[in-house]
Scaffold this motif. Structure first.
Motif, PDB file in Angstrom:
ATOM      1  N   LYS A  14       0.845  -1.194   0.000  1.00 38.28           N
ATOM      2  CA  LYS A  14       0.000   0.000   0.000  1.00 38.28           C
ATOM      3  C   LYS A  14       0.881   1.244   0.000  1.00 38.28           C
ATOM      4  CE  LYS A  14      -3.572   2.396   2.664  1.00 38.28           C
ATOM      5  NZ  LYS A  14      -4.410   2.360   3.894  1.00 38.28           N
ATOM      6  N   PRO A  15       0.762   2.120  -1.013  1.00 40.52           N
ATOM      7  CA  PRO A  15       1.586   3.330  -1.066  1.00 40.52           C
ATOM      8  C   PRO A  15       1.362   4.220   0.149  1.00 40.52           C
ATOM      9  CG  PRO A  15       0.512   2.940  -3.168  1.00 40.52           C
ATOM     10  CD  PRO A  15      -0.123   1.991  -2.193  1.00 40.52           C
ATOM     11  N   ARG A  16       2.471   4.738   0.705  1.00 39.41           N
ATOM     12  CA  ARG A  16       2.380   5.610   1.872  1.00 39.41           C
ATOM     13  C   ARG A  16       2.995   6.983   1.629  1.00 39.41           C
ATOM     14  NH1 ARG A  16      -1.403   4.829   5.698  1.00 39.41           N
ATOM     15  NH2 ARG A  16      -1.523   2.666   6.380  1.00 39.41           N
ATOM     16  N   GLY A  17       3.241   7.312   0.361  1.00 36.48           N
ATOM     17  CA  GLY A  17       3.716   8.646   0.048  1.00 36.48           C
ATOM     18  C   GLY A  17       5.098   8.663  -0.567  1.00 36.48           C
ATOM     19  N   GLN A  18       5.456   9.833  -1.113  1.00 34.76           N
ATOM     20  CA  GLN A  18       6.765  10.016  -1.712  1.00 34.76           C
ATOM     21  C   GLN A  18       7.458  11.191  -1.033  1.00 34.76           C
ATOM     22  OE1 GLN A  18       4.788  10.719  -5.622  1.00 34.76           O
ATOM     23  NE2 GLN A  18       6.119  12.530  -5.741  1.00 34.76           N
ATOM     24  N   PHE A  19       8.797  11.075  -0.871  1.00 31.65           N
ATOM     25  CA  PHE A  19       9.522  12.022  -0.038  1.00 31.65           C
ATOM     26  C   PHE A  19      10.869  12.386  -0.647  1.00 31.65           C
ATOM     27  CE2 PHE A  19       6.720   9.355   2.435  1.00 31.65           C
ATOM     28  CZ  PHE A  19       5.993  10.276   3.173  1.00 31.65           C
ATOM     29  N   ASP A  20      11.286  13.614  -0.363  1.00 32.74           N
ATOM     30  CA  ASP A  20      12.583  14.084  -0.855  1.00 32.74           C
ATOM     31  C   ASP A  20      13.731  13.465  -0.070  1.00 32.74           C
ATOM     32  OD1 ASP A  20      11.978  16.641  -2.751  1.00 32.74           O
ATOM     33  OD2 ASP A  20      10.493  16.487  -1.147  1.00 32.74           O
ATOM     34  N   ALA A  21      13.510  13.145   1.186  1.00 29.88           N
ATOM     35  CA  ALA A  21      14.526  12.521   2.036  1.00 29.88           C
ATOM     36  C   ALA A  21      13.819  11.643   3.048  1.00 29.88           C
ATOM     37  CB  ALA A  21      15.377  13.585   2.733  1.00 29.88           C
ATOM     38  N   ILE A  22      14.543  10.675   3.575  1.00 27.19           N
ATOM     39  CA  ILE A  22      13.963   9.775   4.572  1.00 27.19           C
ATOM     40  C   ILE A  22      14.865   9.674   5.797  1.00 27.19           C
ATOM     41  CG2 ILE A  22      12.581   8.380   2.989  1.00 27.19           C
ATOM     42  CD1 ILE A  22      14.855   6.305   3.007  1.00 27.19           C
ATOM     43  N   VAL A  23      14.220   9.377   6.917  1.00 31.23           N
ATOM     44  CA  VAL A  23      14.908   9.217   8.199  1.00 31.23           C
ATOM     45  C   VAL A  23      14.526   7.875   8.795  1.00 31.23           C
ATOM     46  CG1 VAL A  23      15.041  10.048  10.580  1.00 31.23           C
ATOM     47  CG2 VAL A  23      15.052  11.688   8.685  1.00 31.23           C
ATOM     48  N   ILE A  24      15.520   7.105   9.206  1.00 35.52           N
ATOM     49  CA  ILE A  24      15.277   5.860   9.940  1.00 35.52           C
ATOM     50  C   ILE A  24      15.488   6.170  11.421  1.00 35.52           C
ATOM     51  CG2 ILE A  24      15.870   3.424  10.182  1.00 35.52           C
ATOM     52  CD1 ILE A  24      14.888   4.200   7.396  1.00 35.52           C
ATOM     53  N   ALA A  25      14.402   6.215  12.172  1.00 35.13           N
ATOM     54  CA  ALA A  25      14.461   6.585  13.586  1.00 35.13           C
ATOM     55  C   ALA A  25      14.083   5.415  14.476  1.00 35.13           C
ATOM     56  CB  ALA A  25      13.550   7.783  13.857  1.00 35.13           C
ATOM     57  N   HIS A  26      14.389   4.213  14.020  1.00 34.25           N
ATOM     58  CA  HIS A  26      14.228   3.026  14.858  1.00 34.25           C
ATOM     59  C   HIS A  26      15.365   2.075  14.514  1.00 34.25           C
ATOM     60  CE1 HIS A  26      12.240   0.143  11.862  1.00 34.25           C
ATOM     61  NE2 HIS A  26      12.423   1.245  11.186  1.00 34.25           N
ATOM     62  N   ASN A  27      15.447   0.964  15.229  1.00 34.64           N
ATOM     63  CA  ASN A  27      16.558   0.046  14.996  1.00 34.64           C
ATOM     64  C   ASN A  27      16.104  -1.396  15.210  1.00 34.64           C
ATOM     65  OD1 ASN A  27      16.567  -0.361  17.880  1.00 34.64           O
ATOM     66  ND2 ASN A  27      17.799   1.473  18.095  1.00 34.64           N
ATOM     67  N   GLY A  28      17.061  -2.307  15.247  1.00 32.30           N
ATOM     68  CA  GLY A  28      16.730  -3.713  15.438  1.00 32.30           C
ATOM     69  C   GLY A  28      16.443  -4.421  14.136  1.00 32.30           C
ATOM     70  N   LYS A  29      15.834  -5.606  14.228  1.00 33.50           N
ATOM     71  CA  LYS A  29      15.658  -6.466  13.063  1.00 33.50           C
ATOM     72  C   LYS A  29      14.763  -5.836  12.004  1.00 33.50           C
ATOM     73  CE  LYS A  29      11.853  -9.059  15.199  1.00 33.50           C
ATOM     74  NZ  LYS A  29      11.419 -10.363  15.746  1.00 33.50           N
ATOM     75  N   CYS A  30      13.739  -5.070  12.423  1.00 36.67           N
ATOM     76  CA  CYS A  30      12.836  -4.456  11.437  1.00 36.67           C
ATOM     77  C   CYS A  30      13.570  -3.422  10.599  1.00 36.67           C
ATOM     78  CB  CYS A  30      11.645  -3.823  12.146  1.00 36.67           C
ATOM     79  SG  CYS A  30      10.553  -5.021  12.961  1.00 36.67           S
ATOM     80  N   ALA A  31      14.400  -2.618  11.241  1.00 32.54           N
ATOM     81  CA  ALA A  31      15.176  -1.618  10.512  1.00 32.54           C
ATOM     82  C   ALA A  31      16.177  -2.286   9.584  1.00 32.54           C
ATOM     83  CB  ALA A  31      15.892  -0.689  11.491  1.00 32.54           C
ATOM     84  N   ASN A  32      16.783  -3.361  10.038  1.00 34.13           N
ATOM     85  CA  ASN A  32      17.764  -4.064   9.209  1.00 34.13           C
ATOM     86  C   ASN A  32      17.101  -4.669   7.970  1.00 34.13           C
ATOM     87  OD1 ASN A  32      20.002  -3.510  10.823  1.00 34.13           O
ATOM     88  ND2 ASN A  32      19.597  -5.248  12.163  1.00 34.13           N
ATOM     89  N   ARG A  33      15.918  -5.246   8.140  1.00 38.37           N
ATOM     90  CA  ARG A  33      15.213  -5.809   6.987  1.00 38.37           C
ATOM     91  C   ARG A  33      14.806  -4.720   6.010  1.00 38.37           C
ATOM     92  NH1 ARG A  33      12.312  -9.210  10.885  1.00 38.37           N
ATOM     93  NH2 ARG A  33      13.280 -11.269  10.912  1.00 38.37           N
ATOM     94  N   LEU A  34      14.365  -3.588   6.531  1.00 35.07           N
ATOM     95  CA  LEU A  34      13.934  -2.482   5.683  1.00 35.07           C
ATOM     96  C   LEU A  34      15.095  -1.954   4.842  1.00 35.07           C
ATOM     97  CD1 LEU A  34      11.468  -0.668   5.057  1.00 35.07           C
ATOM     98  CD2 LEU A  34      12.270   0.852   6.873  1.00 35.07           C
ATOM     99  N   LEU A  35      16.286  -1.918   5.430  1.00 35.53           N
ATOM    100  CA  LEU A  35      17.451  -1.358   4.752  1.00 35.53           C
ATOM    101  C   LEU A  35      18.191  -2.369   3.885  1.00 35.53           C
ATOM    102  CD1 LEU A  35      18.889   0.811   7.658  1.00 35.53           C
ATOM    103  CD2 LEU A  35      17.994   1.674   5.495  1.00 35.53           C
ATOM    104  N   ALA A  36      17.883  -3.650   4.051  1.00 33.99           N
ATOM    105  CA  ALA A  36      18.666  -4.701   3.390  1.00 33.99           C
ATOM    106  C   ALA A  36      18.658  -4.594   1.877  1.00 33.99           C
ATOM    107  CB  ALA A  36      18.168  -6.083   3.825  1.00 33.99           C
ATOM    108  N   SER A  37      17.574  -4.092   1.288  1.00 33.25           N
ATOM    109  CA  SER A  37      17.498  -3.960  -0.169  1.00 33.25           C
ATOM    110  C   SER A  37      17.030  -2.572  -0.576  1.00 33.25           C
ATOM    111  CB  SER A  37      16.548  -5.020  -0.744  1.00 33.25           C
ATOM    112  OG  SER A  37      15.253  -4.884  -0.176  1.00 33.25           O
ATOM    113  N   SER A  38      17.414  -1.572   0.197  1.00 30.96           N
ATOM    114  CA  SER A  38      16.919  -0.219  -0.001  1.00 30.96           C
ATOM    115  C   SER A  38      17.728   0.597  -0.999  1.00 30.96           C
ATOM    116  CB  SER A  38      16.924   0.528   1.342  1.00 30.96           C
ATOM    117  OG  SER A  38      18.266   0.614   1.836  1.00 30.96           O
TER     118      SER A  38
END
Length: 482
Positions: free
Chosen positions: A233-257
């Motif tokens: 589900k699309p959640r918007g488009q952004f000029d820049a992004i911030v990762i303000a959490h950590n742990g396994k969820c953040a690692n999975r999100l960044l793994a193919s970013s």
């Protein structure tokens, strides 16, 4: 400072210097400009599908590491929008202060948070009706040492949201020996728990949108923008992004970013696991051989307990005539030994942890096994990514080519103040970058190759300046924070 106005953080954190060693990954680069050569055939508003097979829930650390280090580096070359919009993933103290700092600089943002009950992350307060049981089940208190954070705390004090915790706090040795801690520096608590502090941060913001609960599952660059989605589900488009959490969820999100440098730094972070045991008793707990009644104690010499606090006395004081609500935290070693999926704790494990931690409380107080009364209410929660054990010692990380950054307490230490300062730093840094229109991006690279160092401190956080008599170990600076 006007009581009705949030503080303007006019003095940014110490200058974020460019790291000369930063070099973009040239062989593997995705260039995203306004003349993106590969466009979707149907909807130009959404990034093209890559038909990737979704990784299973149990993806191993090794497989994520392999994907992280082989992914291509995104490199945006188009100028930023005239009215830039920043997407912030994580609504704890760091993410909220990042959003607030961006607003002070005229930049709008959207905060995505997974919280079902409210914002704040580990600034959590649980209220159980109908008996109005109340528990701070994560951050217990905080101290202030930085003038920028002091501005925010002054605002909270003027609003009546925080007050100084003047209750007796100290160190409890196995067997019941209690040693008080000095009252300086002052310890602060939320007047009605920690959760309202998070809610207050955006109460007067006009350029910050909040989406909650929302689990951002994919980041995708296209046509000079970041596209965020939640399970398709699309959640918007952004000029820049911030990762303000950590742990396994953040690692999975960044793994193919497309952000290998950001992902690598996040993977270097090591986190402890802590069990929180919330228990309400009809009558005050017996203090064993101790002649004092304390409100909070760091516990030494007990395998299963590292901290205990009486929420009823801390938050309600003499007004409390109901059950006594206690928060107990395990040691990091106990958390590691008894770690399970925190989203689905087996009933058998929950009962085992309750029994073990209650026995630990008895041992700490010098009571015989089985002597404590059965709680009238009890609950356990596992903080699987509780506190950092290492840090790069820098307020934020930013990749100017990928227009992405990281903020969080772990970048500076392990306390509430560190989280706030990190969020402020990244918000101001991104605002500076956006004002430059993305020109000379190398000048804005921060922390991408910064080495990590071990954090010294207590199992539930850092408590610097908390000196106790020389016969006892030193405790280091803030308690179970974001």
């Amino acid at each position: 400072m006007a009581p009705s106005t949030l503080p303007i953080f006019s003095s940014p954190l110490f200058p974020l210097k460019t790291q000369k060693s930063f070099k973009p990954l040239k062989p593997l680069t995705i260039t995203c400009s306004s003349q993106e050569p590969r466009k979707p055939s149907k909807s130009p508003q959404r990034p093209p599908s890559r038909n990737r097979k979704r990784a299973p829930y149990g993806t191993s650390r090794r497989s994520i590491l392999k994907k992280t280090f082989t992914q291509e580096q995104v490199k945006f070359t188009a100028g930023v929008s005239a009215d830039p919009h920043v997407g912030i993933i994580g609504g704890g103290m760091a993410g909220l202060l990042c959003a607030l700092s961006l607003e002070k600089r005229g930049v709008k943002s959207t905060v995505f948070d997974t919280g079902m009950h409210g914002l704040g992350g580990r600034m959590g307060t649980r209220v159980i009706d109908p008996r109005q049981l109340i528990f701070d089940h994560a951050a217990q208190f905080f101290t202030v040492s930085d003038s920028r954070f002091a501005e925010l705390v002054d605002y909270w004090l003027e609003k009546g949201l925080v007050r100084q915790w003047k209750g007796l706090v100290g160190q409890l040795e196995l067997g019941g020996q209690f040693v008080p801690l000095p009252s300086s520096p002052p310890r602060f608590i939320g007047a009605n728990g920690m959760r309202p502090l998070a809610d207050s941060l955006l109460s007067e913001a006009s350029m910050v949108n909040v989406e909650r609960p929302c689990w951002i599952s994919k980041l995708e660059p296209f046509n000079g923008m970041w596209y965020l989605s939640e399970n398709g589900k699309p959640r918007g488009q952004f000029d820049a992004i911030v990762i303000a959490h950590n742990g396994k969820c953040a690692n999975r999100l960044l793994a193919s970013s497309g952000l290998p440098l950001i992902a690598r730094q996040m993977k270097r972070l090591e986190l402890s696991s802590i069990w929180a045991f919330l228990a309400a008793f009809e009558h005050p707990l017996p203090m064993g051989d101790s002649e004092v009644t304390f409100e909070g104690a760091f516990v030494k010499g007990v395998d299963s307990i590292s901290w205990m606090a009486n929420n009823s006395m801390k938050l309600l004081g003499s007004q409390s005539d109901g059950p006594h609500c206690w928060t107990f935290f395990s040691t990091a070693a106990y958390g590691k030994q008894n770690k399970v999926p925190q989203e689905n704790i087996p009933t058998q494990t929950a009962e085992k942890v309750k029994t073990s931690m209650l026995e630990g409380v008895e041992a700490a107080l010098g009571l015989s096994k089985g002597s404590l009364p059965r709680p009238i209410y009890s609950r356990v929660q596992l903080w699987g990514a509780a506190l950092p054990t290492n840090t790069p010692g820098i307020p934020c990380i930013f990749d100017p080519h990928g227009r992405a950054g990281i903020c969080g307490d772990w970048l500076l230490g392990s306390n509430l103040e560190s989280a706030a300062l990190s969020g402020m730093a990244l918000g101001n840094h991104i605002a500076d970058y956006l004002q430059s229109d993305g020109s000379c991006p190398e000048e804005y690279a921060v922390g991408l190759e910064k080495e990590f160092q071990a954090i010294e401190g207590h199992d539930i956080g850092q408590f610097a300046a908390a000196e106790i008599p020389a016969t006892s170990p030193k405790i280091q600076d803030d308690c179970m924070t974001v």
